[in-house]
Design an enzyme around this catalytic site. Structure first.
Site, PDB file in Angstrom:
ATOM      1  CB  SER A  17      -0.873   0.041   1.262  1.00  0.00           C
ATOM      2  OG  SER A  17      -1.650  -1.111   1.396  1.00  0.00           O
TER       3      SER A  17
ATOM      4  CB  VAL B  83      -7.084   7.881   0.101  1.00  0.00           C
ATOM      5  CG1 VAL B  83      -7.381   6.949  -1.066  1.00  0.00           C
ATOM      6  CG2 VAL B  83      -8.253   8.857   0.332  1.00  0.00           C
ATOM      7  CD  GLU B  84      -4.183   0.611   3.263  1.00  0.00           C
ATOM      8  OE1 GLU B  84      -3.451  -0.398   3.246  1.00  0.00           O
ATOM      9  OE2 GLU B  84      -5.037   0.814   4.146  1.00  0.00           O
ATOM     10  CB  ILE B  85      -3.943   3.436  -3.514  1.00  0.00           C
ATOM     11  CG1 ILE B  85      -4.812   4.687  -3.364  1.00  0.00           C
ATOM     12  CG2 ILE B  85      -4.155   2.773  -4.877  1.00  0.00           C
ATOM     13  CD1 ILE B  85      -4.353   5.848  -4.187  1.00  0.00           C
TER      14      ILE B  85
END
Length: 128
Positions: free
Chosen positions: A111, A122-124
């Site tokens: 991440s 916001v974690e992607i």
């Protein structure tokens, strides 16, 4: 009983900045739809969406305490994390942490973390 998330609601104090971040930096699609009493907006991706509420003008029913900057969510990317990071950099979005390995809902994930214009976390991620 529960299978998946259909949508979440994001409360923003900067509607246009929020739309720019999620559409331009994250590649979501803006959808406008109307109910019999109001015009609403959502950010669509895959088979999910984020309904947008403007702070102080939220639709009802709503969260007990709806406030910008209180959301912490994780998206699974459809592209490699290096591509995600390139797109974020091109959009002027600063990665505040990562890449790091975390525990996701179904597997380990790699991440990066960013903040949207309302300072939501916001974690992607991509599966490891």
């Amino acid at each position: 009983m529960i299978d998946h998330i259909d949508h979440i609601v994001l409360t923003t104090r900067d509607l246009q900045g929020c739309i720019r971040f999620y559409v331009e930096a994250l590649g979501m699609k803006l959808e406008t739809f109307e109910t019999p009493t109001e015009k609403r907006m959502a950010l669509k991706f895959g088979r999910q969406k984020i309904n947008l509420h403007e702070w102080g003008r939220e639709f009802t029913p709503r969260a007990h305490v709806a406030a910008p900057g209180t959301l912490d969510l994780c998206f699974i990317a459809a592209v490699p994390l290096d591509e995600v990071m390139r797109r974020l950099a091109a959009a002027g979005v600063t990665v505040i942490e990562g890449p790091v390995v975390k525990t996701g809902a179904v597997s380990k994930i790699r991440s990066v973390y960013v903040r949207d214009p309302d300072l939501n976390l916001v974690e992607i991620s991509v599966p490891v």
